[in-house]
Write an enzyme that holds these catalytic residues in place. Structure first.
Site, PDB file in Angstrom:
ATOM      1  N   LYS A  22      11.304 -12.964  -2.648  1.00  0.00           N
ATOM      2  CA  LYS A  22      10.472 -11.820  -3.026  1.00  0.00           C
ATOM      3  C   LYS A  22      10.999 -11.131  -4.303  1.00  0.00           C
ATOM      4  O   LYS A  22      12.213 -11.033  -4.477  1.00  0.00           O
ATOM      5  CB  LYS A  22      10.525 -10.828  -1.855  1.00  0.00           C
ATOM      6  CG  LYS A  22       9.698  -9.580  -2.010  1.00  0.00           C
ATOM      7  CD  LYS A  22       9.989  -8.606  -0.870  1.00  0.00           C
ATOM      8  CE  LYS A  22      10.056  -7.199  -1.418  1.00  0.00           C
ATOM      9  NZ  LYS A  22      10.670  -6.206  -0.580  1.00  0.00           N
TER      10      LYS A  22
ATOM     11  N   LYS B 108      13.173  -4.780  -6.255  1.00  0.00           N
ATOM     12  CA  LYS B 108      13.770  -3.838  -7.199  1.00  0.00           C
ATOM     13  C   LYS B 108      15.259  -3.650  -6.945  1.00  0.00           C
ATOM     14  O   LYS B 108      15.971  -3.166  -7.803  1.00  0.00           O
ATOM     15  CB  LYS B 108      13.021  -2.509  -7.190  1.00  0.00           C
ATOM     16  CG  LYS B 108      12.947  -1.758  -5.884  1.00  0.00           C
ATOM     17  CD  LYS B 108      12.355  -0.381  -6.145  1.00  0.00           C
ATOM     18  CE  LYS B 108      11.190  -0.005  -5.262  1.00  0.00           C
ATOM     19  NZ  LYS B 108      11.543   0.396  -3.910  1.00  0.00           N
TER      20      LYS B 108
ATOM     21  N   LYS C 154      19.114  -7.327   4.551  1.00  0.00           N
ATOM     22  CA  LYS C 154      19.879  -6.315   3.817  1.00  0.00           C
ATOM     23  C   LYS C 154      21.314  -6.248   4.328  1.00  0.00           C
ATOM     24  O   LYS C 154      22.236  -5.967   3.566  1.00  0.00           O
ATOM     25  CB  LYS C 154      19.209  -4.946   3.915  1.00  0.00           C
ATOM     26  CG  LYS C 154      17.876  -4.957   3.190  1.00  0.00           C
ATOM     27  CD  LYS C 154      17.465  -3.644   2.616  1.00  0.00           C
ATOM     28  CE  LYS C 154      16.152  -3.859   1.919  1.00  0.00           C
ATOM     29  NZ  LYS C 154      15.859  -3.062   0.808  1.00  0.00           N
TER      30      LYS C 154
HETATM   31  P1  ATP Z   1      13.808  -2.515  -1.842  1.00  0.00           P
HETATM   32  O1  ATP Z   1      14.105  -3.635  -2.756  1.00  0.00           O
HETATM   33  O2  ATP Z   1      14.628  -1.288  -2.115  1.00  0.00           O
HETATM   34  O3  ATP Z   1      13.799  -2.890  -0.386  1.00  0.00           O
HETATM   35  P2  ATP Z   1      10.924  -2.670  -1.910  1.00  0.00           P
HETATM   36  O4  ATP Z   1      10.221  -2.686  -3.214  1.00  0.00           O
HETATM   37  O5  ATP Z   1      10.953  -3.880  -1.096  1.00  0.00           O
HETATM   38  O6  ATP Z   1      12.360  -2.066  -2.207  1.00  0.00           O
HETATM   39  P3  ATP Z   1       9.371  -0.369  -1.199  1.00  0.00           P
HETATM   40  O7  ATP Z   1       9.690   0.281  -2.451  1.00  0.00           O
HETATM   41  O8  ATP Z   1       9.373   0.608  -0.115  1.00  0.00           O
HETATM   42  O9  ATP Z   1      10.361  -1.561  -0.933  1.00  0.00           O
HETATM   43  O10 ATP Z   1       7.990  -1.110  -1.249  1.00  0.00           O
HETATM   44  C1  ATP Z   1       6.839  -0.388  -1.443  1.00  0.00           C
HETATM   45  C2  ATP Z   1       5.638  -1.243  -1.232  1.00  0.00           C
HETATM   46  O11 ATP Z   1       5.612  -2.328  -2.164  1.00  0.00           O
HETATM   47  C3  ATP Z   1       5.576  -1.881   0.159  1.00  0.00           C
HETATM   48  O12 ATP Z   1       4.234  -1.831   0.617  1.00  0.00           O
HETATM   49  C4  ATP Z   1       5.991  -3.290  -0.087  1.00  0.00           C
HETATM   50  O13 ATP Z   1       5.449  -4.175   0.862  1.00  0.00           O
HETATM   51  C5  ATP Z   1       5.418  -3.546  -1.471  1.00  0.00           C
HETATM   52  N1  ATP Z   1       6.168  -4.592  -2.176  1.00  0.00           N
HETATM   53  C6  ATP Z   1       7.480  -4.557  -2.514  1.00  0.00           C
HETATM   54  N2  ATP Z   1       7.827  -5.686  -3.157  1.00  0.00           N
HETATM   55  C7  ATP Z   1       6.713  -6.465  -3.206  1.00  0.00           C
HETATM   56  C8  ATP Z   1       6.443  -7.768  -3.741  1.00  0.00           C
HETATM   57  N3  ATP Z   1       7.394  -8.479  -4.326  1.00  0.00           N
HETATM   58  N4  ATP Z   1       5.182  -8.253  -3.630  1.00  0.00           N
HETATM   59  C9  ATP Z   1       4.206  -7.524  -3.032  1.00  0.00           C
HETATM   60  N5  ATP Z   1       4.410  -6.305  -2.501  1.00  0.00           N
HETATM   61  C10 ATP Z   1       5.644  -5.769  -2.577  1.00  0.00           C
END
Ligand code: ATP
Ligand code: LTN
Length: 329
Positions: free
Chosen positions: A195, A198, A113
């Site tokens: 990955k 969002k 990040k």
């Molecule tokens: P950001 O992009 O803002 O970092 P994020 O989606 O990575 O957001 P969170 O919203 O806190 O972070 O993620 C919530 C949950 O979703 C966590 O358990 C994370 O591991 C899971 N998660 C996020 N993206 C994925 C993905 N691409 N595949 C599987 N699990 C995911």
């Protein structure tokens, strides 16, 4: 047994969030009849990077509605908003005083990040894992269901719990992480080596749970694959096809082998259409429930009840922790 997890309201939830996190919460809720669940909206974590007030407010409500629309039962699960329980911040400070700078510097999420943002990196982005450890340890979690990207933070949480226990005496349960067998890391549709995120700038790279369903189909149809025209699972050499197979298997709650057998003689076009249909079938009922819930005042009542229950637990725990440290007259 107690399970704790949360999601940051940084943007609309993606299919990655659903498969990696929420779908597991629901499955575990249905399987572990005697377990207690604390599932929250990690809004304090959302201001580690810039976010507008109106967006944050909307995202908080959206996640609450989506949790329930996906099948979390407010009777079984304590659903709450993290910032409504100040004990998270209190324990986070204790965790900041337990973790070492070197440990935080090694966190890959911070390194990633920080690279995307050159200026004005907030110090909370750096100390984030201390707050996440607090979120978990505050509720004596045994199990923390998260996607693969959170494994490193969870390992650190275990180290911090152990370190605190060794210094001050037995206080925290050392929690275990739990990853889904299939779909712990759903990849970007435009770059399947990364990955699905969002926070990505490219809207075609992710599917939002609340995306228009025609758009969902189009995004899957235009997902990056390869030119071999053969369907099999090989993450290294066929990341795009492997990602679509993973999404399909996770949503149908079956194995990747089963999906490979099913699709092996199909064209990429037909394969993508079928995966798109499965994604649409999974999202459609969730979207319908979401639209009904988001207008329903009972959503607030659920979050109020969740807050009160979480508060009681958190308050008792922080008092115990403070006593152990010596914050006493
Ligand atoms: P950001 O992009 O803002 O970092 P994020 O989606 O990575 O957001 P969170 O919203 O806190 O972070 O993620 C919530 C949950 O979703 C966590 O358990 C994370 O591991 C899971 N998660 C996020 N993206 C994925 C993905 N691409 N595949 C599987 N699990 C995911
Ligand atoms: N750090 C997680 C979200 C999160 C979380 C938690 C997950 C914050 N606190 C406690 C499980 C338990 C993320 O970025 N995905």
């Amino acid at each position: 047994m107690r399970l704790v997890s949360g999601i940051k309201p940084t943007g609309g939830l993606t299919l990655g969030n659903y498969i990696g996190a929420i779908q597991q919460f629901v499955q575990l809720q249905d399987e572990l009849k005697d377990a207690e669940f604390f599932i929250f909206i990690a809004d304090l974590h959302a201001i580690t990077t810039p976010i507008e007030k109106a967006t944050l407010k909307k995202n908080i409500k959206d996640i609450a509605a989506l949790y329930i629309a996906c099948g979390l039962d407010p009777e079984r699960v304590t659903l709450f908003v993290q910032s409504e329980i100040p004990e998270h911040n209190q324990l986070a400070y204790v965790m900041e005083s337990t973790v070492y700078m070197g440990e935080l510097e090694r966190m890959t999420q911070f390194k990633d990040k920080r690279q995307k943002q050159t200026e004005g990196i907030r110090s909370s982005l750096f100390t984030y894992p201390a707050l996440m450890a607090a979120d978990i340890l505050l509720y004596d979690a045994d199990i923390v269901p998260v996607g693969e990207d959170q494994k490193q933070h969870l390992e650190l949480t275990r180290d911090l719990a152990t370190r605190f226990n060794n210094t001050y005496g037995d206080t925290f349960i050392v929690p275990k992480g739990y990853q889904p067998k299939t779909g712990a890391k759903i990849k970007s549709l435009s770059d399947p080596t990364k990955k699905m995120d969002k926070s990505s700038d490219n809207q075609k790279s992710y599917i939002l749970m609340l995306d228009d369903l025609n758009q969902v189909k189009n995004k899957i149809k235009s997902a990056v694959t390869d030119s071999e025209a053969k369907i099999y699972y090989d993450v290294e050499n066929k990341p795009g096809i492997s990602n679509l197979l993973t999404i399909d298997a996770a949503l149908l709650k079956t194995t990747i082998e089963d999906r490979v057998n099913h699709y092996k003689d199909m064209s990429y076009q037909d394969f993508k259409l079928s995966v798109a249909d499965h994604v649409v079938s999974a999202l459609k009922p969730i979207q319908e429930k979401y639209h009904a819930l988001i207008k329903d005042p009972s959503l607030d009542a659920i979050l109020d009840a969740g807050r009160d229950k979480a508060k009681m637990f958190a308050h008792r725990k922080i008092q115990k922790v403070y006593k152990k440290i010596g914050f006493q007259r």
